[in-house]
Structures are given as C-alpha cells and as structure tokens.
Design a protein around this motif. Structure first.
Motif, PDB file in Angstrom:
ATOM      1  N   ARG A   1     -38.986-113.814  46.694  1.00 22.15           N
ATOM      2  CA  ARG A   1     -37.664-114.224  46.222  1.00 22.15           C
ATOM      3  C   ARG A   1     -37.657-115.726  46.059  1.00 22.15           C
ATOM      4  NH1 ARG A   1     -33.317-111.751  45.244  1.00 22.15           N
ATOM      5  NH2 ARG A   1     -33.925-109.852  46.298  1.00 22.15           N
ATOM      6  N   GLY A   2     -38.166-116.156  44.912  1.00 22.15           N
ATOM      7  CA  GLY A   2     -38.252-117.580  44.649  1.00 22.15           C
ATOM      8  C   GLY A   2     -37.070-118.037  43.819  1.00 22.15           C
ATOM      9  N   ARG A   3     -36.984-119.339  43.624  1.00 23.27           N
ATOM     10  CA  ARG A   3     -35.953-119.880  42.732  1.00 23.27           C
ATOM     11  C   ARG A   3     -36.571-120.162  41.366  1.00 23.27           C
ATOM     12  NH1 ARG A   3     -32.471-124.374  45.140  1.00 23.27           N
ATOM     13  NH2 ARG A   3     -34.433-125.393  45.669  1.00 23.27           N
ATOM     14  N   GLU A   4     -37.899-120.318  41.352  1.00 24.17           N
ATOM     15  CA  GLU A   4     -38.645-120.395  40.097  1.00 24.17           C
ATOM     16  C   GLU A   4     -39.752-119.353  40.228  1.00 24.17           C
ATOM     17  OE1 GLU A   4     -40.010-124.311  38.830  1.00 24.17           O
ATOM     18  OE2 GLU A   4     -41.854-123.426  38.071  1.00 24.17           O
ATOM     19  N   PHE A   5     -39.855-118.435  39.285  1.00 23.45           N
ATOM     20  CA  PHE A   5     -40.847-117.368  39.425  1.00 23.45           C
ATOM     21  C   PHE A   5     -41.239-116.805  38.061  1.00 23.45           C
ATOM     22  CE2 PHE A   5     -37.847-113.883  38.617  1.00 23.45           C
ATOM     23  CZ  PHE A   5     -36.628-114.491  38.907  1.00 23.45           C
ATOM     24  N   VAL A   6     -42.402-116.165  38.031  1.00 21.82           N
ATOM     25  CA  VAL A   6     -42.887-115.627  36.765  1.00 21.82           C
ATOM     26  C   VAL A   6     -42.415-114.187  36.601  1.00 21.82           C
ATOM     27  CG1 VAL A   6     -44.922-115.091  35.371  1.00 21.82           C
ATOM     28  CG2 VAL A   6     -44.911-117.114  36.853  1.00 21.82           C
ATOM     29  N   MET A   7     -41.824-113.917  35.451  1.00 23.81           N
ATOM     30  CA  MET A   7     -41.350-112.559  35.169  1.00 23.81           C
ATOM     31  C   MET A   7     -41.876-112.095  33.824  1.00 23.81           C
ATOM     32  SD  MET A   7     -37.533-111.093  34.540  1.00 23.81           S
ATOM     33  CE  MET A   7     -36.597-111.805  35.842  1.00 23.81           C
ATOM     34  N   LYS A   8     -42.133-110.805  33.723  1.00 23.13           N
ATOM     35  CA  LYS A   8     -42.286-110.200  32.408  1.00 23.13           C
ATOM     36  C   LYS A   8     -40.921-109.637  32.081  1.00 23.13           C
ATOM     37  CE  LYS A   8     -42.494-106.297  31.199  1.00 23.13           C
ATOM     38  NZ  LYS A   8     -41.586-105.387  30.471  1.00 23.13           N
ATOM     39  N   ASP A   9     -40.353-110.083  30.981  1.00 16.71           N
ATOM     40  CA  ASP A   9     -39.104-109.468  30.567  1.00 16.71           C
ATOM     41  C   ASP A   9     -39.212-108.987  29.131  1.00 16.71           C
ATOM     42  OD1 ASP A   9     -39.227-112.294  30.217  1.00 16.71           O
ATOM     43  OD2 ASP A   9     -37.093-112.390  29.735  1.00 16.71           O
ATOM     44  N   GLY A  10     -38.763-107.767  28.898  1.00 17.62           N
ATOM     45  CA  GLY A  10     -38.857-107.161  27.571  1.00 17.62           C
ATOM     46  C   GLY A  10     -37.494-106.656  27.139  1.00 17.62           C
ATOM     47  N   TYR A  11     -37.286-106.643  25.835  1.00 17.55           N
ATOM     48  CA  TYR A  11     -35.986-106.239  25.284  1.00 17.55           C
ATOM     49  C   TYR A  11     -36.226-105.368  24.064  1.00 17.55           C
ATOM     50  CZ  TYR A  11     -34.944-110.205  28.235  1.00 17.55           C
ATOM     51  OH  TYR A  11     -34.884-111.050  29.303  1.00 17.55           O
ATOM     52  N   SER A  12     -35.551-104.235  24.013  1.00 19.25           N
ATOM     53  CA  SER A  12     -35.741-103.339  22.872  1.00 19.25           C
ATOM     54  C   SER A  12     -34.444-103.199  22.100  1.00 19.25           C
ATOM     55  CB  SER A  12     -36.203-101.971  23.365  1.00 19.25           C
ATOM     56  OG  SER A  12     -35.200-101.378  24.152  1.00 19.25           O
ATOM     57  N   PHE A  13     -34.606-102.967  20.804  1.00 22.79           N
ATOM     58  CA  PHE A  13     -33.458-102.803  19.895  1.00 22.79           C
ATOM     59  C   PHE A  13     -33.689-101.544  19.078  1.00 22.79           C
ATOM     60  CE2 PHE A  13     -33.753-107.127  21.114  1.00 22.79           C
ATOM     61  CZ  PHE A  13     -32.456-107.629  21.133  1.00 22.79           C
ATOM     62  N   ASP A  14     -32.779-100.593  19.217  1.00 24.15           N
ATOM     63  CA  ASP A  14     -32.895 -99.338  18.484  1.00 24.15           C
ATOM     64  C   ASP A  14     -31.655 -99.105  17.641  1.00 24.15           C
ATOM     65  OD1 ASP A  14     -35.254 -97.253  19.200  1.00 24.15           O
ATOM     66  OD2 ASP A  14     -34.956 -98.675  20.845  1.00 24.15           O
ATOM     67  N   ARG A  15     -31.790 -98.120  16.720  1.00 23.40           N
ATOM     68  CA  ARG A  15     -30.649 -97.810  15.846  1.00 23.40           C
ATOM     69  C   ARG A  15     -29.550 -97.084  16.613  1.00 23.40           C
ATOM     70  NH1 ARG A  15     -33.874 -94.850  10.931  1.00 23.40           N
ATOM     71  NH2 ARG A  15     -35.502 -96.428  10.734  1.00 23.40           N
ATOM     72  N   ASP A  16     -29.961 -96.203  17.526  1.00 22.86           N
ATOM     73  CA  ASP A  16     -28.951 -95.375  18.198  1.00 22.86           C
ATOM     74  C   ASP A  16     -29.422 -94.999  19.601  1.00 22.86           C
ATOM     75  OD1 ASP A  16     -30.944 -93.511  17.740  1.00 22.86           O
ATOM     76  OD2 ASP A  16     -30.010 -92.807  15.891  1.00 22.86           O
ATOM     77  N   GLU A  17     -28.559 -94.291  20.310  1.00 13.99           N
ATOM     78  CA  GLU A  17     -28.850 -93.868  21.682  1.00 13.99           C
ATOM     79  C   GLU A  17     -30.127 -93.049  21.766  1.00 13.99           C
ATOM     80  OE1 GLU A  17     -27.866 -94.386  24.724  1.00 13.99           O
ATOM     81  OE2 GLU A  17     -26.330 -95.828  24.096  1.00 13.99           O
ATOM     82  N   GLY A  18     -30.319 -92.181  20.784  1.00 13.20           N
ATOM     83  CA  GLY A  18     -31.514 -91.333  20.785  1.00 13.20           C
ATOM     84  C   GLY A  18     -32.780 -92.178  20.757  1.00 13.20           C
ATOM     85  N   GLY A  19     -32.792 -93.149  19.855  1.00 16.19           N
ATOM     86  CA  GLY A  19     -33.947 -94.043  19.746  1.00 16.19           C
ATOM     87  C   GLY A  19     -34.127 -94.844  21.020  1.00 16.19           C
ATOM     88  N   ALA A  20     -33.006 -95.338  21.568  1.00 12.47           N
ATOM     89  CA  ALA A  20     -33.073 -96.155  22.783  1.00 12.47           C
ATOM     90  C   ALA A  20     -33.619 -95.328  23.948  1.00 12.47           C
ATOM     91  CB  ALA A  20     -31.697 -96.707  23.120  1.00 12.47           C
ATOM     92  N   GLY A  21     -33.264 -94.049  23.972  1.00  8.95           N
ATOM     93  CA  GLY A  21     -33.757 -93.156  25.022  1.00  8.95           C
ATOM     94  C   GLY A  21     -35.275 -93.000  24.950  1.00  8.95           C
ATOM     95  N   LYS A  22     -35.774 -92.881  23.716  1.00 11.82           N
ATOM     96  CA  LYS A  22     -37.238 -92.753  23.545  1.00 11.82           C
ATOM     97  C   LYS A  22     -37.948 -94.029  23.978  1.00 11.82           C
ATOM     98  CE  LYS A  22     -37.353 -89.410  19.844  1.00 11.82           C
ATOM     99  NZ  LYS A  22     -36.806 -89.464  18.492  1.00 11.82           N
TER     100      LYS A  22
ATOM    101  N   GLY B   1     -32.265-102.107  25.224  1.00  9.96           N
ATOM    102  CA  GLY B   1     -32.790-101.811  26.555  1.00  9.96           C
ATOM    103  C   GLY B   1     -33.402-103.090  27.092  1.00  9.96           C
ATOM    104  N   CYS B   2     -33.531-103.233  28.411  1.00 10.65           N
ATOM    105  CA  CYS B   2     -34.273-104.391  28.908  1.00 10.65           C
ATOM    106  C   CYS B   2     -35.131-103.976  30.099  1.00 10.65           C
ATOM    107  CB  CYS B   2     -33.363-105.563  29.209  1.00 10.65           C
ATOM    108  SG  CYS B   2     -32.494-105.448  30.747  1.00 10.65           S
ATOM    109  N   PHE B   3     -36.265-104.657  30.216  1.00 14.40           N
ATOM    110  CA  PHE B   3     -37.345-104.174  31.070  1.00 14.40           C
ATOM    111  C   PHE B   3     -38.014-105.348  31.772  1.00 14.40           C
ATOM    112  CE2 PHE B   3     -36.873-101.907  27.048  1.00 14.40           C
ATOM    113  CZ  PHE B   3     -36.416-100.680  27.506  1.00 14.40           C
ATOM    114  N   GLY B   4     -37.841-105.461  33.094  1.00 10.77           N
ATOM    115  CA  GLY B   4     -38.392-106.609  33.811  1.00 10.77           C
ATOM    116  C   GLY B   4     -39.476-106.227  34.818  1.00 10.77           C
ATOM    117  N   ILE B   5     -40.399-107.150  35.017  1.00 12.62           N
ATOM    118  CA  ILE B   5     -41.359-107.010  36.127  1.00 12.62           C
ATOM    119  C   ILE B   5     -41.494-108.373  36.794  1.00 12.62           C
ATOM    120  CG2 ILE B   5     -43.775-106.636  36.792  1.00 12.62           C
ATOM    121  CD1 ILE B   5     -44.052-104.626  34.602  1.00 12.62           C
ATOM    122  N   GLY B   6     -41.363-108.416  38.103  1.00  8.48           N
ATOM    123  CA  GLY B   6     -41.617-109.645  38.836  1.00  8.48           C
ATOM    124  C   GLY B   6     -43.124-109.769  39.024  1.00  8.48           C
ATOM    125  N   VAL B   7     -43.735-110.706  38.310  1.00  6.29           N
ATOM    126  CA  VAL B   7     -45.199-110.775  38.316  1.00  6.29           C
ATOM    127  C   VAL B   7     -45.691-111.275  39.672  1.00  6.29           C
ATOM    128  CG1 VAL B   7     -47.246-111.661  37.134  1.00  6.29           C
ATOM    129  CG2 VAL B   7     -45.161-111.210  35.828  1.00  6.29           C
TER     130      VAL B   7
END
Ligand code: ATP
Ligand code: MG
Length: 572
Positions: A151-172, A438-444
């Motif tokens: 639990r740092g104040r400065e840390f490396v993260m992988k963060d990802g963001y997805s953009f889909d047309r609809d809920e169905g796509g976002a679910g996939k 959608g958004c997707f994080g990993i604390g490296v």
C-alpha cells in the motif's frame, strides 16, 4: 550477471519498521529501499522481479486483444470536474497547481483521461470494441500507507479500459479479461481466488477481485467449499432469514431494570436469554443525517452493505455524546421504541418475536418487543456480515473463511464515465449511443510483494520461478584465480547463459556459509554448488530453494538438468 557487479545490499538485521514479512524480506534482501512514507526505490533485484511481472501481464493482455498505450500521469482538473470526481475522490487525490494557477492531479487511475481520449477518436460502431491498457506509476495519498509495496502512495499499476457498443459486448470483454487475469496469476505461481466484490468508489455495477491467499492479507474472504462461489466479506450475501417458531404468540412489552448491563454478553446473561433474542441498536451518522441500525445480538453490521442501503458516501458509528443526544440514553441502552430516527434492520430479524432492546433510558431494557406493535416496521435489508460456516448463497454448503491480498480488480463500468463525459458513437442506424466501458487493474508491485507473503521461510524469499530475478544461482565455494572450481563455475555460467537461462554467478571472495545465507535470503529457486570435491568426482550439486532438496548431477548433464527444471517450473 556476476554478483560482484550487481548492487545487492543485504541487511543482517530485521528492519524495525517492517510489519509484514514481504516488506522485511524485500528490505533485507536488497530489493527495495524506502524514500519516505509509502514511496520506495527499486534496487537491481527488485527491478528484475518487477519487470518479470510486467512481462507476464503484457503477454497475456496482448494475447487477449488489449493494446498497450502510455497515458500522462499529470492530469488537468477539468476532466475530473467533468466526471464529478474532483470533489468525490477526496484527500487521496494528489493535487498540484502549475505556474499559471491551473489545477492538476497526479493520476491515481485513468478513467477520465482514457474516456477523454476516445471521445475524440471514436465516431462509429465500426471502431468498437477497443481495449487499451498501460503499465504506469500511480499516485494515491493513502490515509495509511503501509506494508511496503502493498500500500504505497506511489506504485506501479497495470490499468486497462475497454469500450464496447453495448452490454453484450462489454460482458464478452469482461470475460476475456477475467480469463487473462486467471492466466496471469497462475503463471506467477500464486494461490489465488477470484471473488465477487463491491465496486466501491469507482462505481459501476459488477466486479471481481483477484485475491492472493495469505494470512497477512487485509481482506476477509468467504468461499464455498463445494461450488465456485467466493466473495469479499464486504459483499458476501447472507442467506439466513429468521424462522419463527409457529406456536410463539405475541407478548406485551415490559420494561426491566438492567443496572450497568450494556454489552450483549452482559444483558443476555442478566436476562438469561440467547443473543438471538436481543436486538442491537447502533446509531450511525451519515452525510444525509443519522440512522438507527438494528442487528441481532450475535451478528455484526456490514458497513459496505449499510452504506449502499442508506445510499450514503460517509458512514461512521456515532460517538457516545451523540448517542446520548439522539437516544436520550448512554451507549448500551439504545433501542428503537420511541426513537425518531430512520430505522434500518437486517433481514434476519424479520419475523423475530418478543425480543429485547435497550429502552433509551439508562439502566433499562425492554423485553417482549414486537415489530409494528411496539415500534414502526423498519426498512429491511441485508445489512450484516456473513460468517464462516453459514450456508453458501448458491449451493448452501458451508462457507469457509480466508484472508487475501487484492492484487487485481476487474469492473464493469457501464456508461458511468461515457455518460458524464459524453463519449458516444453512432450505431448502425446512425443513432448516438454511449460507449459501454470496463476497467481492469493489477497492482504490479503489490503482486510481487504478495508472492513473497505466500512464498518464504525463516531464511528468506522462495521465488516462484516466474517472478525470480534470476532462475539459477551458481555458488562456487571458493573463488581463487586459476582453480578448477573457478574455471568450471565460469564455464557453467557461460553455457547456461548461452542456453537462455537467467543465471547469477556468486563470484565474491566470501566464505561459503555467507554465500549460502545470502542465497537463501534473496531466494533464487535453483542453486548450483560447485566445489573441488564434487568436481573430482565429476559432479556438481543442484539445490532447490523451496524443498532444500539436493541432487548430485554429473557435470556434463548440468545444463540439460537445469533447463528441464526451469521449464518444468514455468509450466502452469
Ligand atoms: P484497495 O482496496 O487495496 O485500496 P483499490 O480498490 O483502491 O484497492 P483499485 O483502484 O482497484 O484498488 O486499483 C487496482 C489495483 O491496484 C488493486 O487491485 C491493487 O492491486 C493495486 N493497488 C491499489 N492501491 C494500491 C496502493 N496504494 N499500493 C499498491 N498497489 C495498490
Ligand atoms: Mg484504495
């Protein structure tokens, strides 16, 4: 790499400030150093493990169809004002001002920046879906930075963001990312669980946390022994409903003098009743005003569920003076009878008859209370913490308790950001639609630390092969120019390097005891020990860090043996 050329400042003493083992060992084994609270430098070994983790993440993200970008860490306040988070994010946001008096923040996460980027780029449904990620330094002014990289104040993260047309796509997309996360943490050699989680401040409707199982973990998890249900305790659903005995009739309420009896234990003993017959009244303060919360004597309030039910951001248990002011009685004697506060009760209490509560009067309790007759019907909700041993909400087998370290988080964001920031596209009929995110994080760094929490012994780190800074350590027990030991060690070193093994050669003129101690501390999975006695017999020793098991290997088979062991350990 040769040991003498690498900066590995190991420490003899246990660092006093480190509370958890991963933090202690990363300091002691020379992986990291602290600059100031929650801010760390990575030393050469630390960087190597961090890079390994990053490489696994990159491979799996790319394989799942995500593309790497690199977004700015410095972000203009306007974007955060647009999403509404400039206010909401609170003190965790590092805010800075430039020479022109413009406000900025140091990115704790990048929903705003990525949404701004794509709202200017995406016009048509043909450009969707798109899934972008980055591996980057994040800044959060954590209220309690602790446990080193955890639990740092400065840390490396992988963060990802997805953009889909609809809920169905976002679910996939969500499923693809979920699967990629399973592969990432499996490849790291970690024991972990994907658990249903609360979506917290980022918002959105649905999320899973990836938890590395470890006693030192900050999160409590409940998982079913029989099916795949697992949830953060904050979220775990309770199945229990109260089932009243059919014959029980309603009795008339009666006030009983209970001098000095405040706690559940005291009151139930004094009245000779089971805790299930006592209803606790807790007074909470929120930004929307105070509320009274009722739970059974043997149960606890789940504040995450409660905040959701009350639809509030801030929630604290009222202090003694406030309780006195609102109920007219000291702490321990609050109750719902005659109380003019919103009443919220856990659903387990529905149907309970002839129960006990504080009388809002010092040293008094009511007995034989009933909903509706003695107080208004409260609002019912699932408000309590589920406990180990309770039935699984899916299959009703018993739930088991674990502790975990949250290393990754996958969210369905829906249109939270695309709506507030107007990120739209034109669908096939030419209608304007909000992109579904959608958004997707990993604390490296946190994952690397979690790997140590799960893999160590009293002598030091035991790296899973995939995250080890080196795969093999060669330890010649003497280092004198011209000796056969030195020549063989150098020859093995070169040969292993040529065959693609990551190898560290301990070329220090130190006693073998010191070399072995350091080797155990820094935790390289395989150690090759070379000495004149073995060489005379044509063998070298290979020791596994984890098991301590030593095998004697004929010199000419060493490279093959090592390659076999490394690739075996990397399989998952
Ligand atoms: P936490 O509940 O631990 O504060 P979070 O919900 O704030 O985590 P996210 O915003 O989902 O975390 O960030 C994604 C990932 O980044 C987390 O799963 C975690 O692995 C990592 N992470 C979050 N905060 C920190 C931190 N202060 N130091 C190191 N890693 C962190
Ligand atoms: Mg946080």
């Amino acid at each position: 790499m040769q040991y003498s050329q690498l900066y590995i400042p190991t420490l003899k003493e246990k660092p006093a400030e480190a509370e958890v083992i991963s933090h202690q060992l990363m300091l002691r084994a020379g992986y990291i150093r602290k600059l100031t609270s929650g801010i760390y430098s990575f030393l050469p070994l630390g960087v190597r493990s961090l890079r390994k983790m990053e490489a696994i993440i990159r491979e799996e993200m790319n394989r799942a169809g995500a593309q790497e970008v690199l977004l700015p860490a410095l972000q203009p306040a306007e974007l955060w004002q647009e999403s509404g988070r400039w206010e909401k994010y609170g003190k965790e946001l590092f805010r800075v001002r430039d020479r022109h008096n413009h406000d900025y923040c140091l990115g704790p996460t990048h929903e705003e920046v990525i949404t701004d980027l794509l709202r200017h780029e995406i016009r048509s449904y043909r450009q969707l879906p798109i899934n972008l990620y980055q591996i980057q330094t994040k800044f959060r002014d954590e209220i309690r930075p602790r446990f080193g990289l955890m639990r740092g104040r400065e840390f490396v993260m992988k963060d990802g963001y997805s953009f889909d047309r609809d809920e169905g796509g976002a679910g996939k997309t969500y499923q693809k990312m979920f699967d990629a996360y399973q592969r990432i943490f499996a490849r790291c050699g970690l024991r972990f669980k994907a658990v249903e989680a609360d979506s917290g401040a980022i918002g959105g409707s649905y999320s899973h946390e990836f938890m590395v199982l470890a006693e030192s973990g900050e999160d409590a998890i409940l998982a079913c022994a029989a099916c795949s249900y697992a949830a953060n305790v904050e979220r775990a659903e309770s199945l229990d409903r109260f089932q009243a005995g059919p014959t029980e009739g309603l009795k008339a309420k009666e006030k009983i003098y209970t001098p000095g009896q405040r706690t559940v234990e005291e009151v139930t003993r004094f009245l000779s009743i089971p805790p299930q017959s006592l209803v606790k009244t807790l007074i909470y303060q929120t930004e929307r005003g105070p509320a009274a919360v009722l739970v059974r004597g043997d149960q606890e309030v789940n504040e995450t569920k409660l905040a959701k039910a009350l639809d509030c951001q801030e929630l604290i248990l009222a202090e003694a003076l406030k309780v006195q002011e609102l109920t007219g009685a000291p702490v321990g004697f609050a109750g719902a009878v005659g109380l003019s506060l919103p009443l919220w009760a856990d659903q387990t209490l529905e149907g309970l008859k002839n129960f006990v509560m504080g009388a809002n009067e010092a040293d008094n309790h009511w007995i034989n209370l009933n909903w509706g007759t003695d107080m208004p019907q409260p609002q019912w909700a699932d408000l309590r913490l589920v406990q180990a041993g309770e039935p699984c909400p899916r299959c009703q087998s018993a739930l088991e308790a674990y502790r975990g370290i949250e290393v990754g988080h996958v969210f369905k964001l829906g249109d939270k950001y695309s709506r507030s920031m107007k990120a739209t596209y034109l669908d096939e009929e030419g209608r304007e639609q909000f992109m579904v995110m959608g958004c997707f994080g990993i604390g490296v760094g946190r994952t690397v630390a979690a790997a140590i929490e799960q893999n160590h012994d009293r002598d030091g780190i035991i790296w899973p092969m995939a995250l080890a800074p080196f795969q093999v350590l060669i330890t010649p027990i003497e280092w004198k120019p011209g000796t056969e030991t030195q020549q063989s060690a150098l020859a093995f070193y070169e040969e292993l390097e040529r065959s693609g093994i990551e190898v560290l050669l301990d070329d220090r003129e130190e006693r073998p005891g010191i070399k072995f101690k350091d080797a155990d501390l820094i935790g390289i999975p395989l150690r090759v020990t070379i000495g004149p006695k073995g060489l005379a017999e044509g063998i070298v020793e290979v020791r596994e860090r984890r098991s301590g098991q030593v095998i004697k290997v004929p010199k000419d088979q060493l490279v093959r043996k090592i390659r076999e062991k490394v690739s075996e350990a990397l399989k998952s």
